[in-house]
Design a protein around this motif. Structure first.
Motif, PDB file in Angstrom:
ATOM      1  N   THR A  45      54.071  -4.123 -14.570  1.00 12.29           N
ATOM      2  CA  THR A  45      53.269  -4.377 -15.963  1.00 12.29           C
ATOM      3  C   THR A  45      53.284  -5.773 -16.404  1.00 12.29           C
ATOM      4  O   THR A  45      54.217  -6.240 -16.359  1.00 12.29           O
ATOM      5  N   VAL A  46      52.007  -6.458 -16.592  1.00  7.41           N
ATOM      6  CA  VAL A  46      52.129  -7.924 -16.839  1.00  7.41           C
ATOM      7  C   VAL A  46      51.558  -7.818 -18.538  1.00  7.41           C
ATOM      8  O   VAL A  46      50.944  -6.913 -18.997  1.00  7.41           O
ATOM      9  N   PHE A  47      52.377  -8.803 -19.179  1.00  9.75           N
ATOM     10  CA  PHE A  47      52.095  -8.667 -20.438  1.00  9.75           C
ATOM     11  C   PHE A  47      51.335 -10.085 -20.977  1.00  9.75           C
ATOM     12  O   PHE A  47      51.771 -11.205 -20.799  1.00  9.75           O
ATOM     13  N   ALA A  48      49.798  -9.910 -21.395  1.00 16.18           N
ATOM     14  CA  ALA A  48      49.231 -11.160 -21.682  1.00 16.18           C
ATOM     15  C   ALA A  48      48.951 -11.185 -23.228  1.00 16.18           C
ATOM     16  O   ALA A  48      48.863 -10.242 -24.041  1.00 16.18           O
ATOM     17  N   GLY A  49      48.086 -12.074 -23.611  1.00 17.67           N
ATOM     18  CA  GLY A  49      47.502 -12.121 -24.952  1.00 17.67           C
ATOM     19  C   GLY A  49      47.886 -13.481 -25.781  1.00 17.67           C
ATOM     20  O   GLY A  49      49.061 -13.909 -25.267  1.00 17.67           O
ATOM     21  N   VAL A  50      46.800 -14.114 -26.452  1.00 18.69           N
ATOM     22  CA  VAL A  50      47.261 -15.399 -27.024  1.00 18.69           C
ATOM     23  C   VAL A  50      48.235 -15.267 -28.091  1.00 18.69           C
ATOM     24  O   VAL A  50      48.807 -16.521 -28.425  1.00 18.69           O
ATOM     25  N   GLY A  51      48.563 -14.202 -28.539  1.00 23.95           N
ATOM     26  CA  GLY A  51      49.160 -14.383 -30.019  1.00 23.95           C
ATOM     27  C   GLY A  51      50.462 -13.150 -29.946  1.00 23.95           C
ATOM     28  O   GLY A  51      50.457 -12.140 -30.854  1.00 23.95           O
ATOM     29  N   LYS A  52      51.200 -13.234 -29.116  1.00 29.87           N
ATOM     30  CA  LYS A  52      52.500 -12.179 -28.800  1.00 29.87           C
ATOM     31  C   LYS A  52      53.291 -12.552 -30.074  1.00 29.87           C
ATOM     32  O   LYS A  52      53.739 -13.554 -30.342  1.00 29.87           O
ATOM     33  N   SER A  53      53.862 -11.668 -30.724  1.00 34.40           N
ATOM     34  CA  SER A  53      54.980 -11.699 -31.982  1.00 34.40           C
ATOM     35  C   SER A  53      56.183 -11.584 -31.315  1.00 34.40           C
ATOM     36  O   SER A  53      56.252 -10.982 -30.158  1.00 34.40           O
ATOM     37  N   ASP A  54      57.165 -12.036 -32.172  1.00 43.05           N
ATOM     38  CA  ASP A  54      58.580 -11.761 -31.699  1.00 43.05           C
ATOM     39  C   ASP A  54      58.843 -10.630 -31.285  1.00 43.05           C
ATOM     40  O   ASP A  54      59.568 -10.355 -30.360  1.00 43.05           O
ATOM     41  N   PRO A  55      58.421  -9.503 -32.212  1.00 39.76           N
ATOM     42  CA  PRO A  55      59.095  -8.214 -31.839  1.00 39.76           C
ATOM     43  C   PRO A  55      58.427  -7.377 -30.626  1.00 39.76           C
ATOM     44  O   PRO A  55      59.021  -7.000 -29.757  1.00 39.76           O
ATOM     45  N   GLU A  56      57.226  -8.196 -30.534  1.00 38.84           N
ATOM     46  CA  GLU A  56      56.440  -7.614 -29.229  1.00 38.84           C
ATOM     47  C   GLU A  56      57.128  -8.166 -28.005  1.00 38.84           C
ATOM     48  O   GLU A  56      57.230  -7.699 -27.003  1.00 38.84           O
ATOM     49  N   ILE A  57      57.484  -9.526 -28.008  1.00 40.29           N
ATOM     50  CA  ILE A  57      58.164 -10.183 -26.932  1.00 40.29           C
ATOM     51  C   ILE A  57      59.433  -9.462 -26.664  1.00 40.29           C
ATOM     52  O   ILE A  57      59.828  -9.032 -25.305  1.00 40.29           O
ATOM     53  N   ALA A  58      60.259  -9.065 -27.704  1.00 36.24           N
ATOM     54  CA  ALA A  58      61.480  -8.498 -27.424  1.00 36.24           C
ATOM     55  C   ALA A  58      61.278  -7.060 -26.922  1.00 36.24           C
ATOM     56  O   ALA A  58      61.991  -6.694 -25.936  1.00 36.24           O
ATOM     57  N   GLN A  59      60.245  -6.506 -27.398  1.00 28.64           N
ATOM     58  CA  GLN A  59      59.860  -5.046 -26.890  1.00 28.64           C
ATOM     59  C   GLN A  59      59.699  -5.215 -25.348  1.00 28.64           C
ATOM     60  O   GLN A  59      60.189  -4.360 -24.502  1.00 28.64           O
ATOM     61  N   ALA A  60      58.972  -6.289 -24.879  1.00 27.00           N
ATOM     62  CA  ALA A  60      58.439  -6.175 -23.381  1.00 27.00           C
ATOM     63  C   ALA A  60      59.738  -6.755 -22.499  1.00 27.00           C
ATOM     64  O   ALA A  60      59.665  -6.329 -21.454  1.00 27.00           O
ATOM     65  N   ILE A  61      60.399  -7.523 -23.261  1.00 32.20           N
ATOM     66  CA  ILE A  61      61.758  -7.912 -22.415  1.00 32.20           C
ATOM     67  C   ILE A  61      62.566  -6.872 -22.453  1.00 32.20           C
ATOM     68  O   ILE A  61      63.068  -6.282 -21.192  1.00 32.20           O
ATOM     69  N   GLU A  62      62.957  -6.052 -23.308  1.00 36.83           N
ATOM     70  CA  GLU A  62      63.685  -4.680 -23.183  1.00 36.83           C
ATOM     71  C   GLU A  62      63.041  -3.743 -22.265  1.00 36.83           C
ATOM     72  O   GLU A  62      63.805  -3.254 -21.314  1.00 36.83           O
ATOM     73  N   ALA A  63      61.908  -3.700 -22.383  1.00 34.26           N
ATOM     74  CA  ALA A  63      61.155  -2.578 -21.533  1.00 34.26           C
ATOM     75  C   ALA A  63      61.270  -3.181 -19.804  1.00 34.26           C
ATOM     76  O   ALA A  63      61.350  -2.345 -19.147  1.00 34.26           O
ATOM     77  N   GLY A  64      61.596  -4.467 -19.518  1.00 35.06           N
ATOM     78  CA  GLY A  64      61.636  -5.150 -18.413  1.00 35.06           C
ATOM     79  C   GLY A  64      60.153  -5.322 -17.622  1.00 35.06           C
ATOM     80  O   GLY A  64      59.892  -4.766 -16.583  1.00 35.06           O
ATOM     81  N   VAL A  80      48.424  -6.127 -23.567  1.00 31.94           N
ATOM     82  CA  VAL A  80      48.099  -7.379 -24.501  1.00 31.94           C
ATOM     83  C   VAL A  80      48.580  -7.255 -25.824  1.00 31.94           C
ATOM     84  O   VAL A  80      48.294  -7.796 -26.785  1.00 31.94           O
ATOM     85  N   SER A  81      49.495  -6.030 -26.077  1.00 30.23           N
ATOM     86  CA  SER A  81      49.954  -5.965 -27.253  1.00 30.23           C
ATOM     87  C   SER A  81      51.173  -4.961 -27.108  1.00 30.23           C
ATOM     88  O   SER A  81      51.066  -4.273 -25.973  1.00 30.23           O
ATOM     89  N   GLY A  82      52.054  -5.031 -28.143  1.00 31.26           N
ATOM     90  CA  GLY A  82      52.960  -3.989 -28.098  1.00 31.26           C
ATOM     91  C   GLY A  82      52.292  -2.593 -27.937  1.00 31.26           C
ATOM     92  O   GLY A  82      53.165  -1.611 -27.410  1.00 31.26           O
ATOM     93  N   GLY A  83      51.592  -2.309 -28.818  1.00 30.32           N
ATOM     94  CA  GLY A  83      50.735  -0.954 -28.612  1.00 30.32           C
ATOM     95  C   GLY A  83      50.255  -0.528 -27.084  1.00 30.32           C
ATOM     96  O   GLY A  83      50.622   0.588 -26.800  1.00 30.32           O
ATOM     97  N   GLU A  84      49.685  -1.393 -26.413  1.00 35.33           N
ATOM     98  CA  GLU A  84      49.350  -0.961 -25.265  1.00 35.33           C
ATOM     99  C   GLU A  84      50.665  -0.757 -24.447  1.00 35.33           C
ATOM    100  O   GLU A  84      50.341   0.122 -23.519  1.00 35.33           O
ATOM    101  N   LEU A  85      51.438  -1.556 -24.497  1.00 37.08           N
ATOM    102  CA  LEU A  85      52.750  -1.498 -23.808  1.00 37.08           C
ATOM    103  C   LEU A  85      53.349  -0.005 -23.989  1.00 37.08           C
ATOM    104  O   LEU A  85      53.855   0.669 -23.020  1.00 37.08           O
ATOM    105  N   PHE A  86      53.162   0.389 -25.240  1.00 38.37           N
ATOM    106  CA  PHE A  86      53.811   1.585 -25.623  1.00 38.37           C
ATOM    107  C   PHE A  86      53.136   2.734 -25.048  1.00 38.37           C
ATOM    108  O   PHE A  86      53.553   3.757 -24.224  1.00 38.37           O
ATOM    109  N   ARG A  87      51.681   2.697 -24.848  1.00 38.66           N
ATOM    110  CA  ARG A  87      50.758   3.325 -24.203  1.00 38.66           C
ATOM    111  C   ARG A  87      51.352   3.690 -22.667  1.00 38.66           C
ATOM    112  O   ARG A  87      51.283   4.700 -22.148  1.00 38.66           O
TER     113      ARG A  87
END
Ligand code: LLP
Length: 427
Positions: free
Chosen positions: A99-118, A81-88
């Motif tokens: 991995t699925v990415f949830a959460g009501v308040g994803k920021s643009d950098p977090e969205i980009a991080q998750a797209i980049e990670a795939g 639910v955060s870039g931090g958890e994805l990092f972990r």
């Protein structure tokens, strides 16, 4: 094997005496059973086997790297639910494609991080977020896979703070709106709707809310497909309850029996996001009694774990079983059902050293007589324990130990006082 059991009046985690761990690593101390974690994961994988399940362990429940590695080694995916958890997850060697990415308040950098990670897919919570994901994906020249999070508007009959699937909740969108949003997605080439997501709440002890939710979900999936969306995943979220007092939650198999028919009817792959059911009863918080105290007719047990270590009792008035690590002569190991009365016990408030009246682990709890130096185990602390810990009152966070069979190893060292000021110094 039972993760925690008493042998000769001594609490063991698997084959390791908990008292030995407290000696070696100090208190307060979180102790986890690796086999309990893995056994539950395997049970989940088995009961849903017919629909090729992807168990996405909900990292928010307990994000310790050693636990993530253990789960990964046994085929778990992850829910972050955060870039931090994805990092972990990535640090633990987890597979972003599981991995699925949830959460009501994803920021643009977090969205980009998750797209980049795939990541496998984004669980999308609103129209505005959908637009943000579409924009970020398009700027990266990518197509982002999404699942719309839908509120089935069922009452999960859980604590109001952990109920999420009703109309007035901040999470997800209602079914009518979901259909309108899905229309809009057709005009967004940087998005592909491959799933539908529901998470109706946490610590749900009965199966009916899931059965009702699935019924609504299956109908919706039909409509989404009719619109042309390639919906291949039904993500049923988490929320499967555990026994804090005794066997108050239905067994995992019964949840599966309620959920499976709908998933099969929809012809989907199933993703689930269990957190508590995997980690909750796989962990205890071990603390040491500092003082006993009487005030009027109230008796207090002041011990070295506080609300900064385990906030659930203070925040939700949650019940956690508490029992001595070494059971005094003449007292039994705690019964499986905590409601049973045990002769010789006296009601105590089990409190911590923090300067707040809300700093308690239990109120008026029947316990055997205990003294300075005695160890206590607070059970069912493996989920939403350490992850919600803070440094309030400038208290270093506890150490964590992972036990596997007869072996115990440090999974997080105790914080030092230097750790606590490190981000503030040299500025
Ligand atoms: N998926 C989503 C979208 C969630 O929001 C949650 C939990 C989960 C999965 C995992 O739920 P579980 O299987 O663990 O019930 N701090 C509270 C619990 C908050 C749960 C938040 N969301 C507590 O200590 O009870």
């Amino acid at each position: 094997m039972e993760a925690f059991q008493y042998r000769d009046n001594q609490l063991y985690c698997e084959d390791v005496p908990v008292a030995r761990l407290a000696e070696e690593y100090g208190t307060p101390l979180y102790v986890y059973s690796g086999s309990a974690i893995v056994d539950t994961l395997k049970t989940l994988q088995e009961v849903y086997a017919e629909v090729d399940p992807l168990v996405c362990y909900s990292v928010k429940a307990n994000s310790n790297l050693s636990i993530l590695r253990l789960l990964k080694a046994h085929g778990s995916g992850f829910d972050v639910v955060s870039g931090g958890e994805l990092f972990r997850v990535l640090r633990a060697g987890g597979d972003p494609a599981r991995t699925v990415f949830a959460g009501v308040g994803k920021s643009d950098p977090e969205i980009a991080q998750a797209i980049e990670a795939g990541v496998l897919m984004f669980n999308v919570e609103s129209e505005a977020e959908l637009e943000a994901i579409a924009r970020v994906a398009s700027s990266m020249g990518r197509v982002a896979p999404i699942a719309l999070r839908v509120n089935p508007d069922v009452d999960p009959k859980t604590h109001r703070y952990t109920s999420t699937g009703q109309k007035q909740s901040k999470f997800g969108v209602d079914i009518e709106r979901a259909l309108r949003i899905a229309e809009g997605v057709k005009g967004m080439p940087s998005l592909t709707m491959i799933g539908m997501h529901m998470h109706i709440g946490s610590q749900i002890t009965t199966v009916e809310p899931y059965a009702k939710a699935v019924e609504k979900g299956v109908e919706l999936i039909g409509k989404l497909r009719a619109m042309g969306h390639p919906v291949a995943w039904y993500n049923m979220g988490g929320g499967y309850g555990i026994g804090y007092r005794g066997p108050e939650a239905r067994p995992i198999k019964e949840f599966a029996d309620a959920i499976l028919p709908g998933i099969k009817a929809a012809g989907c792959r199933l993703a689930i996001e269990p957190g508590r059911v995997i980690a909750g009863n796989a962990g205890v918080l071990v603390s040491r009694v500092l003082y006993t105290k009487q005030s009027g007719d109230k008796r207090f047990l002041i011990q070295d774990a506080a609300m900064n270590d385990l906030i659930r009792p203070a925040l939700y008035e949650s019940f956690h079983r508490i029992w001595p690590v070494a059971v005094p002569e003449g007292f039994p190991a705690p019964p499986a059902d905590y409601e049973a009365e045990i002769p010789g016990t006296e009601p105590r408030d089990v409190v911590g050293p923090i300067c707040e009246s809300g700093d308690f682990l239990a109120k008026d709890r029947a316990l055997p007589p205990l003294d300075r130096g005695d160890l206590l185990a607070t059970f069912s602390a493996g989920a939403y324990g350490m992850v919600m810990a803070s440094n309030y009152n400038t208290r270093p966070r506890a150490a964590e130990v992972l036990v596997e069979g007869g072996t115990a190893r440090l999974a997080r060292r105790r914080e030092t006082l230097d750790d606590l000021v490190a981000a503030e110094e040299g500025l």
